[in-house]
Motif scaffolding. Structure first.
Motif, PDB file in Angstrom:
ATOM      1  N   CYS A  47       0.858  -1.180   0.000  1.00 45.99           N
ATOM      2  CA  CYS A  47       0.000   0.000   0.000  1.00 45.99           C
ATOM      3  C   CYS A  47       0.900   1.237   0.000  1.00 45.99           C
ATOM      4  N   ARG A  66       2.801   0.511   3.667  1.00 48.88           N
ATOM      5  CA  ARG A  66       2.740  -0.741   4.428  1.00 48.88           C
ATOM      6  C   ARG A  66       2.654  -1.920   3.486  1.00 48.88           C
ATOM      7  N   GLN A  90      -5.790   7.993   5.077  1.00 50.70           N
ATOM      8  CA  GLN A  90      -4.663   8.328   4.193  1.00 50.70           C
ATOM      9  C   GLN A  90      -5.169   8.754   2.811  1.00 50.70           C
ATOM     10  N   CYS A 146      -0.243   4.087   2.554  1.00 50.76           N
ATOM     11  CA  CYS A 146       0.055   3.909   3.974  1.00 50.76           C
ATOM     12  C   CYS A 146       1.511   3.499   4.193  1.00 50.76           C
ATOM     13  N   SER A 169      -7.733   3.565   8.889  1.00 52.47           N
ATOM     14  CA  SER A 169      -6.435   4.210   8.703  1.00 52.47           C
ATOM     15  C   SER A 169      -6.151   4.434   7.216  1.00 52.47           C
ATOM     16  N   HIS A 170      -6.529   3.437   6.383  1.00 51.18           N
ATOM     17  CA  HIS A 170      -6.290   3.580   4.949  1.00 51.18           C
ATOM     18  C   HIS A 170      -7.178   4.676   4.354  1.00 51.18           C
ATOM     19  N   HIS A 229      -7.805  -4.187   4.613  1.00 51.39           N
ATOM     20  CA  HIS A 229      -6.980  -2.976   4.732  1.00 51.39           C
ATOM     21  C   HIS A 229      -7.548  -1.817   3.925  1.00 51.39           C
TER      22      HIS A 229
END
Ligand SMILES: [Zn+2]
Length: 163
Positions: free
Chosen positions: A93, A98, A118, A96, A114-115, A109
């Motif tokens: 990703c 990650r 972002q 992120c 959180s994603h 995800h």
């Protein structure tokens, strides 16, 4: 009357909370089992008159086994899993920064808070950049640069409009 409505609304919010918890356990533990996820056991709770034998005793047995470090009599709940999915697939990703392993984890995800946060941040930055470029395009030099950077479609449109 106040007591009655109080009890009713307490029941209502408790039910809602229980539903939310069930959904969370299902999504987090059952849909995405992994090394950091504990086993989940299901208990038959619909018949309150059999609470001791169908809920309390099996629950105590499971906890006791856990404490003593051996397997409980009951089997943990398992979600039917899709054979097609790749549990070791590699996803990067960029947003992120990650690495996500597994198709299911990846699907979770890209829907995660959180994603999405972002993503929102990135979109805001992009729209700021567009506004900045638009403001810059007043100067002829920047306009030329923009045309060069634009997509072929955009360039065509711009060419037509300039003819
Ligand atoms: Zn992400």
């Amino acid at each position: 009357k106040l007591q009655k409505t109080g009890i009713e609304s307490l029941k209502q919010v408790t039910k809602r909370y229980a539903r939310k918890q069930n959904r969370w356990v299902k999504n987090r533990f059952l849909n995405r089992p992994g090394p950091s996820v504990p086993p989940v056991y299901g208990l038959e709770v619909s018949d309150v008159s059999k609470w001791e034998e169908s809920v309390l005793e099996p629950a105590l047995e499971i906890v006791q086994s856990f404490i003593q470090g051996h397997k409980p009599l009951a089997a943990p709940v398992k979600m039917p899993c899709n054979e097609m999915e790749n549990k070791r697939s590699y996803h990067m990703c960029d947003l992120c920064d990650r690495i996500i392993i597994g198709d299911r984890e990846w699907a979770a995800h890209i829907k995660s808070k959180s994603h999405l946060h972002q993503l929102k941040k990135r979109r805001r930055l992009d729209s700021d950049a567009v506004t900045a470029i638009e403001n810059q395009s007043i100067s002829p030099d920047c306009d030329k640069e923009l045309k060069e950077k634009g997509s072929p479609e955009q360039n065509e449109k711009e060419l037509k409009s300039s003819v």
